[in-house]
Design a protein around this motif. Structure first.
Motif, mmCIF file in Angstrom:
data_model
loop_
_atom_site.group_PDB
_atom_site.id
_atom_site.type_symbol
_atom_site.label_atom_id
_atom_site.label_comp_id
_atom_site.label_asym_id
_atom_site.label_seq_id
_atom_site.Cartn_x
_atom_site.Cartn_y
_atom_site.Cartn_z
ATOM 1 N N ALA A 293 4.744 28.931 -35.398
ATOM 2 C CA ALA A 293 6.353 29.180 -35.201
ATOM 3 C C ALA A 293 6.875 29.660 -33.866
ATOM 4 O O ALA A 293 7.777 29.346 -33.487
ATOM 5 C CB ALA A 293 6.877 30.159 -36.380
ATOM 6 N N GLU A 294 5.947 30.237 -33.275
ATOM 7 C CA GLU A 294 6.143 31.098 -32.004
ATOM 8 C C GLU A 294 6.669 29.984 -31.001
ATOM 9 O O GLU A 294 7.651 30.054 -30.372
ATOM 10 C CB GLU A 294 5.051 31.849 -31.712
ATOM 11 C CG GLU A 294 5.286 32.607 -30.240
ATOM 12 C CD GLU A 294 6.213 33.799 -30.569
ATOM 13 O OE1 GLU A 294 7.186 33.653 -31.116
ATOM 14 O OE2 GLU A 294 5.787 35.091 -30.105
ATOM 15 N N TYR B 207 12.193 39.699 -36.009
ATOM 16 C CA TYR B 207 10.647 39.039 -35.231
ATOM 17 C C TYR B 207 11.307 38.999 -33.726
ATOM 18 O O TYR B 207 12.239 38.154 -33.461
ATOM 19 C CB TYR B 207 10.475 37.664 -35.713
ATOM 20 C CG TYR B 207 9.177 37.223 -35.220
ATOM 21 C CD1 TYR B 207 7.898 38.042 -35.420
ATOM 22 C CD2 TYR B 207 9.151 36.033 -34.483
ATOM 23 C CE1 TYR B 207 6.672 37.474 -34.985
ATOM 24 C CE2 TYR B 207 7.946 35.785 -33.902
ATOM 25 C CZ TYR B 207 6.715 36.287 -33.992
ATOM 26 O OH TYR B 207 5.569 35.898 -33.576
ATOM 27 N N ASN C 247 16.585 34.949 -40.418
ATOM 28 C CA ASN C 247 15.302 35.102 -40.902
ATOM 29 C C ASN C 247 15.058 35.338 -42.307
ATOM 30 O O ASN C 247 15.477 36.547 -42.770
ATOM 31 C CB ASN C 247 14.512 35.795 -40.048
ATOM 32 C CG ASN C 247 13.011 36.020 -40.761
ATOM 33 O OD1 ASN C 247 12.376 37.250 -40.590
ATOM 34 N ND2 ASN C 247 12.493 35.064 -41.435
ATOM 35 N N ASN D 169 11.499 39.343 -42.428
ATOM 36 C CA ASN D 169 10.307 39.945 -41.704
ATOM 37 C C ASN D 169 11.194 41.250 -41.039
ATOM 38 O O ASN D 169 11.834 40.939 -39.955
ATOM 39 C CB ASN D 169 9.667 39.323 -40.807
ATOM 40 C CG ASN D 169 8.560 40.108 -39.891
ATOM 41 O OD1 ASN D 169 8.528 41.387 -39.954
ATOM 42 N ND2 ASN D 169 7.889 39.609 -39.050
ATOM 43 N N ASP E 262 14.955 30.818 -39.950
ATOM 44 C CA ASP E 262 13.489 30.923 -39.815
ATOM 45 C C ASP E 262 12.894 31.411 -41.286
ATOM 46 O O ASP E 262 13.252 32.174 -41.853
ATOM 47 C CB ASP E 262 13.200 32.351 -39.036
ATOM 48 C CG ASP E 262 11.795 32.475 -38.980
ATOM 49 O OD1 ASP E 262 10.954 32.335 -39.948
ATOM 50 O OD2 ASP E 262 11.367 33.301 -38.001
ATOM 51 N N TYR F 264 8.626 32.373 -44.351
ATOM 52 C CA TYR F 264 7.809 33.114 -45.637
ATOM 53 C C TYR F 264 8.302 32.494 -46.746
ATOM 54 O O TYR F 264 8.229 32.868 -47.996
ATOM 55 C CB TYR F 264 8.336 34.667 -45.635
ATOM 56 C CG TYR F 264 7.756 35.454 -44.526
ATOM 57 C CD1 TYR F 264 6.422 35.843 -44.542
ATOM 58 C CD2 TYR F 264 8.638 35.589 -43.571
ATOM 59 C CE1 TYR F 264 5.935 36.607 -43.661
ATOM 60 C CE2 TYR F 264 8.047 36.487 -42.353
ATOM 61 C CZ TYR F 264 6.493 36.857 -42.477
ATOM 62 O OH TYR F 264 6.014 37.374 -41.298
ATOM 63 N N VAL G 17 5.917 27.221 -41.051
ATOM 64 C CA VAL G 17 4.696 27.244 -40.498
ATOM 65 C C VAL G 17 3.614 27.400 -41.421
ATOM 66 O O VAL G 17 3.965 27.546 -42.430
ATOM 67 C CB VAL G 17 4.604 28.597 -39.723
ATOM 68 C CG1 VAL G 17 4.481 29.888 -40.402
ATOM 69 C CG2 VAL G 17 3.627 28.649 -38.405
ATOM 70 N N SER H 242 1.151 29.654 -41.440
ATOM 71 C CA SER H 242 0.564 30.676 -41.187
ATOM 72 C C SER H 242 0.826 31.619 -42.360
ATOM 73 O O SER H 242 0.012 32.383 -42.798
ATOM 74 C CB SER H 242 1.151 31.550 -39.978
ATOM 75 O OG SER H 242 0.990 30.616 -38.892
ATOM 76 N N LYS H 243 1.944 31.791 -42.972
ATOM 77 C CA LYS H 243 2.296 32.830 -44.149
ATOM 78 C C LYS H 243 1.929 32.535 -45.468
ATOM 79 O O LYS H 243 1.030 32.810 -46.178
ATOM 80 C CB LYS H 243 3.792 33.559 -43.730
ATOM 81 C CG LYS H 243 4.081 33.348 -42.415
ATOM 82 C CD LYS H 243 3.554 34.636 -41.796
ATOM 83 C CE LYS H 243 3.922 34.946 -40.218
ATOM 84 N NZ LYS H 243 3.258 35.796 -39.598
ATOM 85 N N ARG I 134 -2.416 27.757 -36.302
ATOM 86 C CA ARG I 134 -1.316 27.404 -35.068
ATOM 87 C C ARG I 134 -0.544 26.157 -35.376
ATOM 88 O O ARG I 134 -0.302 25.650 -34.600
ATOM 89 C CB ARG I 134 -1.840 27.710 -33.857
ATOM 90 C CG ARG I 134 -2.776 28.996 -33.638
ATOM 91 C CD ARG I 134 -2.274 30.220 -33.955
ATOM 92 N NE ARG I 134 -1.145 30.815 -33.413
ATOM 93 C CZ ARG I 134 -0.080 30.934 -34.296
ATOM 94 N NH1 ARG I 134 -0.056 31.070 -35.558
ATOM 95 N NH2 ARG I 134 1.038 31.291 -33.549
HETATM 96 C C1 LIG Z 1 9.930 35.770 -38.768
HETATM 97 C C2 LIG Z 1 8.811 35.134 -38.241
HETATM 98 N N1 LIG Z 1 8.875 34.014 -37.558
HETATM 99 C C3 LIG Z 1 7.935 33.510 -36.855
HETATM 100 C C4 LIG Z 1 6.725 34.015 -36.875
HETATM 101 C C5 LIG Z 1 5.860 33.492 -35.907
HETATM 102 O O1 LIG Z 1 4.775 32.697 -36.735
HETATM 103 P P1 LIG Z 1 3.253 32.070 -35.921
HETATM 104 O O2 LIG Z 1 2.607 33.485 -35.646
HETATM 105 O O3 LIG Z 1 2.462 31.838 -37.052
HETATM 106 O O4 LIG Z 1 3.721 31.370 -34.987
HETATM 107 C C6 LIG Z 1 6.289 35.152 -37.492
HETATM 108 C C7 LIG Z 1 5.075 35.786 -37.491
HETATM 109 O O5 LIG Z 1 4.805 36.892 -37.931
HETATM 110 C C8 LIG Z 1 7.543 35.764 -38.282
HETATM 111 O O6 LIG Z 1 7.314 36.991 -38.887
#
Ligand SMILES: Cc1ncc(COP(=O)(O)O)c(C=O)c1O
Length: 374
Positions: A86-87, A111, A157, A161, A189, A192, A218, A220-221, A229
């Motif tokens: 997501a970054e 974030y 978001n 977070n 965003d 989650y 993403v 990731s979560k 990634r």
């Molecule tokens: C709200 C939010 N957006 C984006 C990201 C980025 O996700 P990634 O690290 O998987 O790219 C995070 C990661 O902690 C996040 O908490």
């Protein structure tokens, strides 16, 4: 382009791989590779076994875009663009949507890249601050007052977070209407999404809610696969995606080919993958609730409605969370994330409840609290 250090990432760079318990991780317990491959169907197993490690399609593997599109009600595969997490998606999107003279509103605390990259484009950024006293809720009336004639982007978001805030449906609909009426693009965003503690609370995706809105997702979560990634943007605004794709030519060009295949495996088995994540989170939050019930005179706790993290506060007069957390990690190997890493002045800290070692980590936290706060 000049950006301040990403405070949270610098903090994790110091601690993440040296502490015993990451009691502030935002992701769910990472999926073991063997278990993930065990979920492959005949097609994905063959894709995996015959994969050639060349460049892949810069917009994302067609089967991956198809799986991602199927997470939404109205999104077509070519309305999806993949990124390295997501970054990278945040970095590319903010760079192609904002420029000097623009105004953006971004939820805070949050974030860091969501507002730091926005600022680095030269745009003016107003933070929409969330308050513990309001249960960390979005304040739509205040958001409306923060609009200016130059507001071109609103970034939220949700699930949030670090607080675990999730608006109710009415508030979300008001937000979408407010952005549309103001002619501002909404970036949601949703990394989650899927981790709502009550599934009935799941919100529509931003990309489904409005033609110009953008959803950020993403692996990731909720899908517990941060190491892949793989992230993405989804929107009906194809012209915007084309600009983001052109920007990506200067960052990663294309995604990691093995990660794309593994993401297809996981998304095809999403029911199983999400059920595992939801089971871990549901078991852990009960323990966390129990802890904060027992320690209600030392900590405040706004129970998250979604996600794998919350933002409690240490309320003991004279004890600062930065010092307490620094001593805790030395004494017990348990890492918390003090609010200062979000630039937040309160005595809050981020607590993560997505990892399977949470019972032991919480036990160590409790014994340290008993020694130092009673
Ligand atoms: C709200 C939010 N957006 C984006 C990201 C980025 O996700 P990634 O690290 O998987 O790219 C995070 C990661 O902690 C996040 O908490």
């Amino acid at each position: 382009m000049r950006m301040a250090d990403f405070a949270l990432e610098r903090y994790f760079a110091r601690w993440e791989f040296t502490v015993r318990h990451l009691l502030c991780a935002s992701d769910v317990e990472p999926y073991p590779m063997a278990d993930l491959l065990g979920l492959a169907d005949a097609e994905t197993r063959s894709l995996w076994e015959t994969l050639h490690l060349g460049y892949s399609e810069s917009t994302g593997h067609p089967l991956l875009r198809r799986e991602i599109a199927s997470l939404y009600d109205t999104i077509a595969p070519d309305e999806v663009l993949t990124f390295a997490g997501a970054e990278e998606a945040i970095f590319c999107l903010l760079n192609v949507t904002l420029e000097p003279g623009d105004h953006a509103i971004v939820t805070w605390p949050g974030y860091q890249s969501l507002f730091e990259v926005a600022r680095a484009t030269g745009a003016e950024v107003t933070l929409h601050e969330l308050h513990e006293s309001d249960g960390w809720a979005l304040d739509i009336d205040r958001l409306r007052r923060q609009l200016t004639p130059m507001t071109s982007l609103i970034v939220v978001n949700v699930p949030h977070n670090p607080t675990g805030m999730l608006p109710d449906r009415e508030t979300f609909d008001e937000l979408v209407t407010l952005a549309d009426d103001a002619g501002a693009r909404l970036l949601v965003d949703e990394v989650y999404r899927g981790l709502e503690l009550d599934e009935a609370d799941r919100l529509p995706a931003g990309a489904d809610a409005s033609g110009r809105a953008v959803s950020l997702g993403v692996m990731s979560k909720a899908y517990a696969l941060a190491g892949l990634r793989i992230g993405w943007l989804a929107t009906h605004d194809r012209e915007l995606l084309a600009r983001a794709a052109a920007f990506k030519d200067y960052t990663t060009i294309c995604s990691s080919a093995p990660s794309e295949i593994l993401s297809i495996v996981a998304l095809r088995a999403r029911n199983q993958v999400l059920a595992r994540s939801r089971r871990i989170v549901a078991g852990n939050i009960e323990r966390v609730d129990g802890f904060f019930e027992d320690w209600a005179d030392r900590f405040s706790w706004v129970r998250p409605r979604a996600g794998s993290i919350g933002f409690p506060r240490l309320t003991v007069p004279g004890v600062t969370i930065d010092d307490w957390a620094a001593d805790l990690v030395e004494a017990e190997g348990v890492l918390l994330l003090p609010a200062s890493q979000f630039g937040h002045p309160g005595n809050h800290f981020r607590l993560g409840f997505g990892r399977t070692d949470l019972p032991e980590a919480l036990g160590r936290l409790e014994s340290y609290a008993t020694r130092t706060l009673r």
